[in-house]
Design an enzyme around this catalytic site. Structure first.
Site, short mmCIF file in Angstrom:
data_model
loop_
_atom_site.label_atom_id
_atom_site.label_comp_id
_atom_site.label_asym_id
_atom_site.label_seq_id
_atom_site.Cartn_x
_atom_site.Cartn_y
_atom_site.Cartn_z
N ASP B 53 -2.56 -6.59 -1.39
CA ASP B 53 -1.69 -7.65 -2.05
C ASP B 53 -0.91 -8.40 -1.18
OD1 ASP B 53 -2.71 -6.86 -4.58
OD2 ASP B 53 -1.04 -5.30 -4.94
N TYR B 111 -3.14 5.14 3.88
CA TYR B 111 -1.85 4.03 3.77
C TYR B 111 -0.42 4.70 4.19
CZ TYR B 111 -4.56 0.62 0.95
OH TYR B 111 -5.45 -0.35 0.58
#
Lengths: 246, 246
Positions: B53, B111
């Site tokens: 994003d 992540y």
């Protein structure tokens, strides 16, 4: 009217330097705009320990200004940080004697300059280091640094377009430290001329690359000629680390 | 035509995310523009392990593309990095078998999410961490993290506007590590749904602040309802750390 001293930090990346300039985003402009808002339109001038150039950062810049507002120190910090953009932060603010002056009361300053020595550049540090993948001879740089300590006329390491007349400064400490994948230059001095740290670093990196001998530093200082020194290292590697007062 | 696999890093700050969008600066756009230049105007599509994003960073994103050019791997890396903007870097590039697919061949992903816990924000990390000066109960967060490991339907931690049908994923590792003045969340999983890591972090931070009990995580998972989970933590703290292949 009472005088306030503030310790401020800024990421210089998106600024055209410290000092007010027409049509440019500068640190002075941003801080003064916030103070003007807090003072209902009244212009409040700030005075810094010294200017920093476009792209140059500060971990410990010091400013002072006078204000008629009666607010406690915690509230000053909170109010300023709430209004300032997120690339400028007030780290500390306190009332000081009216004879304190951010520039004239300063007795020493520390600048650091970061060099990234990895083969590839790092996207996350691109605005905070000078990337140099060429291997450097650290011992040679250390030898060259030794010539800088002491009191000298640093005309050779001063940008030509300066108005300052007295170019004698004292460097108390000039060193290079390895920090993981970076080399960090540290300079502590009585004061620094315009672009002085960046020209010192540019010249020292030429020594590290073998383009100059360490002993040449002595001759460069004595020449008092900007043309004898090396290139001006880029601004983004430089940080105003600390300003010392009595 | 031969297939190339590239390991890429980017600072997501000045991008509207990974994927091509009209009138927006995206990572895919920038890389494809460079490839098009190298291929004399021919469009070369790239395929990533997944999207990221706006504001989200990558230390180890993986892409693949097919090219008719005959260049060795070192030259590929050099040419791409010379043409790419300085907030995207190719860390490694190599020819791979034509059945390799950056997305479908990936077996695990890691992540990380950085939280800065100092009282004051840090100008130099403002784009890379989520600043939370509120003290956090780490033990409570660790208890909550334990409920996440394993294979679950993670619908509760998926942005509502997703098209994915199968929301079952396996989390192999979910931990929090203190790193000086930061807390770093690490998640290794078979795959992650849209906004999943940011919603997980947002919910875990509510546990750390005492707004939820660690045991609630179980009920939130079981609810399969986005409304039961916490806020989506801001994008800038998130980094796609590593993509694993067989």
């Amino acid at each position: 009217m009472r005088r306030l001293k503030a310790l401020i930090s800024y990421d210089g990346t998106n600024f055209s330097g410290y000092q007010v300039q027409p049509n440019a985003r500068t640190i002075q402009c941003e801080v003064e705009a916030v103070l003007q808002k807090m003072h209902k339109g009244e212009v409040i001038r700030i005075h810094a320990s010294g200017r920093t150039d476009a792209g140059v950062h500060a971990v410990g810049q010091v400013i002072h200004f006078d204000s008629p507002l009666v607010i406690d120190e915690k509230a000053w910090k909170k109010a300023l940080n709430a209004l300032l953009p997120d690339d400028i932060r007030i780290l500390d603010i306190s009332y000081v004697s009216s004879d304190f002056h951010a520039r004239f009361s300063a007795v020493k300053k520390e600048y650091r300059y970061r060099v990234l020595k990895t083969a590839d550049h790092d996207v996350f540090r691109r605005n905070y280091v000078f990337h140099m993948s060429h291997p450097l001879n650290i011992e040679a740089v250390q030898k060259a640094l030794a010539f800088l300590e002491g009191t000298h006329d640093f005309s050779a390491f001063c940008a030509a377009n300066t108005e300052v007349i007295d170019k004698i400064r004292t460097i108390y400490k000039a060193e290079i430290v390895e920090d993981k994948d970076e080399l960090v230059f540290r300079f502590i001095g009585s004061g620094f001329l315009y672009n002085m740290v960046r020209i010192l670093v540019g010249t020292l990196l030429e020594v590290g690359q073998g383009k100059r001998k360490p002993e040449e530093m002595k001759a460069v200082i004595e020449s008092k000629s900007r043309a004898e020194a090396g290139k001006t290292a880029p601004g983004q590697g430089l940080v105003l680390w600390k300003v010392f007062y009595e």
